[in-house]
Motif scaffolding. Structure first.
Motif, short mmCIF file in Angstrom:
data_model
loop_
_atom_site.label_atom_id
_atom_site.label_comp_id
_atom_site.label_asym_id
_atom_site.label_seq_id
_atom_site.Cartn_x
_atom_site.Cartn_y
_atom_site.Cartn_z
N GLY A 35 38.56 28.03 85.77
CA GLY A 35 39.07 27.06 84.82
C GLY A 35 40.20 26.23 85.40
N GLU A 36 40.87 25.51 84.53
CA GLU A 36 41.89 24.57 85.00
C GLU A 36 43.09 24.59 84.06
OE1 GLU A 36 40.37 20.62 85.49
OE2 GLU A 36 42.37 19.73 85.62
N ILE A 37 44.28 24.54 84.66
CA ILE A 37 45.51 24.41 83.87
C ILE A 37 46.27 23.20 84.39
CG2 ILE A 37 47.69 25.47 83.18
CD1 ILE A 37 46.47 28.21 83.71
N GLN A 38 46.66 22.33 83.49
CA GLN A 38 47.53 21.21 83.87
C GLN A 38 48.84 21.31 83.10
OE1 GLN A 38 46.27 17.25 82.88
NE2 GLN A 38 47.96 16.32 83.99
N VAL A 39 49.94 21.31 83.84
CA VAL A 39 51.26 21.35 83.21
C VAL A 39 51.95 20.01 83.50
CG1 VAL A 39 53.48 22.54 83.09
CG2 VAL A 39 51.40 23.83 83.57
N LYS A 40 52.28 19.30 82.45
CA LYS A 40 52.89 17.98 82.66
C LYS A 40 54.38 18.06 82.98
CE LYS A 40 49.32 15.55 80.16
NZ LYS A 40 48.94 14.68 79.02
#
Lengths: 308, 279
Positions: free
Chosen positions: B105-110
């Motif tokens: 999966g994927e995690i994006q933290v801004k």
């Protein structure tokens, strides 16, 4: 039986293709010159399995923006009668002709999803590093992991993928161009080869794509397993009993092509015949077969011309 | 893709342990069930609804689930821990252990993340748009292997001991790198586009692992030996991937760069490589 196509007599016969294993590699180098030098060396002496260890040829040049390392590339296809033969031919040829060639690197040209088998060519090549080879992995987290090997060489490093896709392919596509003079058949054949190479995954393994000798199985000499295709040799057309050379034909050139699948070979043959027929001075086009005894693929000239 | 929004409304100053905020735990559930999933405030068990307002859609399949975290989640730990599929978007900052032990999966933290992000992850992709803390993609204390697969890209700076015990996978840092990057690494790749501090690759064994320093190095360990300066072709393959597939555009500037190759750490008989761009 024959029919007319653009004023040229086309014999209603077929080329007899047979099954071989094929692999495709992409050679890249610092510039186009060295990529092609490596490719030409690797595909040398690989015209026919009659006397060569494999059949090989340059499939196409690949622009730098489409190669994995963004350097100019050349795609090569190699054909062998078995996976083992193909593997050993590739290993020897890459080891002697590409590993040795300045600035080169090689990459798999048939993705795993399109392959019947993956050959561990790079895994064997790595031993040239004598223990100093370094493994490298790509695509972690992005897709299927791909392993490479970096092999130290005097000029720097040689990079190879570990596995190369191989697929059951089709060899032996062919047609013969008959003309009144050598200049006509040569011009027609050159045009045909150019048209053939517009189809992806096709090679023409003979010099410049052309085979002027032709070949037939056996000879009058017991030690020779193949000889020139005497029934199609114009200089003996009235001496050789059963010659297939029509009147006013003084030159014949054969084009042999191998491809990754039957439909590609058929399409390429059709384009080649159309190009040859349009060149002028061509009297007749036919193909070589063995009555269906040699291979399982019957690629009819008529059917090939019907492919758009 | 179905988007589920979790807006942080908690008032506590104690960190929240929210291992249940993953697509794996929420997919296929009703929102009322998600609200009752346990989280920990210190040593006290609470419900997700005690800290988050939930809205949006829940997917049947994990891979179709997107979770968007809104509000100040600086103190929320273990977001995306052990996730296997789907996507999490953190609109602000995230607490410690983000994506730890994730497998896909994927995690994006801004925003930024705290320590232990991607610790012992084995697959998937973490993108951090600002800074990351210490022990990014590393092993937990006592573990023999840290990250064993996947990719972490940090657009800002990172703390100490990034990639400790790294085994496989890739860590990319576009900002500066604090000391001890790649300590004990035994495989995998670290790309640093900013300035790299001291003691990189300390006690690294190698096994195909390398650290590429494209923004300079403060100091090389004396247990690394210089071998050669050249243009490695394999580096072009990585840089091209970084530039085109991971949006690290500056990577393209190094396609024709010369690299100094160092190998070590000789203190432990290692053959790890450190490449320092010399352009």
């Amino acid at each position: 039986m024959s029919f007319n196509f653009n004023g040229v007599e086309i014999e209603d016969t077929f080329a007899e293709g047979f099954s071989m294993w094929s692999s495709r590699i992409i050679v890249t180098a610092i510039n186009r010159k060295w990529a092609n030098i490596a490719a030409q060396n690797m595909t040398g002496f690989a015209t026919s399995v009659i006397a060569c260890d494999c059949e090989a040829g340059i499939e196409r040049e690949i622009p730098l923006e489409s190669t994995p390392d963004h350097r100019p590339g050349t795609a090569i296809m190699v054909f062998g009668f078995s996976k083992g033969k193909l593997s050993s031919s590739m290993l020897n040829r890459i080891g002697q002709c590409v590993l040795t060639c300045p600035t080169t690197a090689i990459f798999n040209g048939i993705p795993k999803t399109d392959s019947d088998e993956m050959l561990d060519i790079g895994k064997s090549l790595r031993f040239f590093g004598d223990g100093y080879q370094v493994k490298m992995r790509m695509n972690d987290g992005l897709g299927e992991r791909v392993r490479f090997w970096r092999i130290p060489v005097m000029q720097g490093e040689f990079l190879t993928e570990e596995l190369y896709g191989a697929k059951k392919a089709v060899a032996g596509g062919n047609f013969l161009i008959m003309g009144e003079e050598e200049r006509y058949t040569l011009e027609a054949a050159e045009r045909a080869v150019e048209a053939i190479h517009s189809v992806p995954m096709i090679i023409t393994p003979f010099p410049g794509g052309l085979c002027r000798s032709g070949s037939k199985v056996g000879s009058k000499y017991a030690f020779l397993k193949a000889s020139t295709n005497t029934p199609f040799c114009p200089t003996i057309k009235n001496t050789f009993k059963g010659s297939n050379i029509p009147e006013k034909v003084n030159s014949v050139v054969e084009i042999v092509l191998n491809g990754l699948d039957e439909s590609s070979v058929r399409r390429a043959m059709g384009l080649g015949i159309k190009a040859a027929a349009g060149a002028g001075g061509v009297k007749k086009i036919t193909a070589v077969n063995f009555g269906g005894k040699l291979g399982k693929f019957k690629i009819g000239l008529k059917e090939s011309l019907e492919v758009p | 893709m179905k988007v589920l929004k979790l807006k942080y409304v908690g008032q506590t100053s104690i960190p929240i342990e929210a291992e249940n905020i993953t697509p794996d735990r929420v997919a296929g559930k009703q929102i009322s069930e998600i609200e009752k999933l346990p989280v920990y405030e210190g040593n006290k068990q609470r419900n997700v609804s005690d800290f988050f307002e939930i809205s949006g859609d829940v997917a049947e399949e994990v891979g179709e689930q997107v979770i968007v975290l809104e509000g100040d989640t600086t103190l929320v730990k273990y977001i995306g821990s052990s996730m296997s599929s789907g996507k999490i978007i953190v609109e602000g900052n995230a607490g410690m252990h983000l994506g730890s032990r994730m497998t896909g999966g994927e995690i994006q933290v801004k925003g930024s993340v705290d320590d232990w992000a991607g610790a012992e992850m084995s697959g998937g992709y973490i993108r951090i748009n600002k800074n990351a803390g210490n022990r990014l993609g590393s092993a937990y204390r006592g573990s023999p292997e840290g990250m064993t697969g996947g990719i972490i890209v940090v657009d800002g700076n990172i703390g100490q001991e990034c990639g400790a015990f790294l085994r496989r996978g890739m860590i990319v840092i576009r900002g500066t790198v604090a000391p001890f990057a790649g300590v004990h690494m035994n495989g995998g790749q670290i790309f640093a586009f900013g300035h790299v501090s001291k003691r990189i690759g300390a006690s690294a064994k190698g096994n195909g692992g390398f650290i590429a320093c494209l923004g300079g190095v403060e100091q090389m360990l004396p247990t690394y030996i210089y071998d050669s300066t050249y243009k490695p072709v394999f580096m072009r393959v990585y840089l091209q991937q970084l530039s085109e597939n991971l949006g690290v555009k500056e990577a393209a500037n190094f396609m024709d760069a010369q690299f100094e190759r160092f190998s070590g750490d000789l203190a432990c008989g290692g053959n790890n490589e450190i490449f320092v761009a010399s352009c």
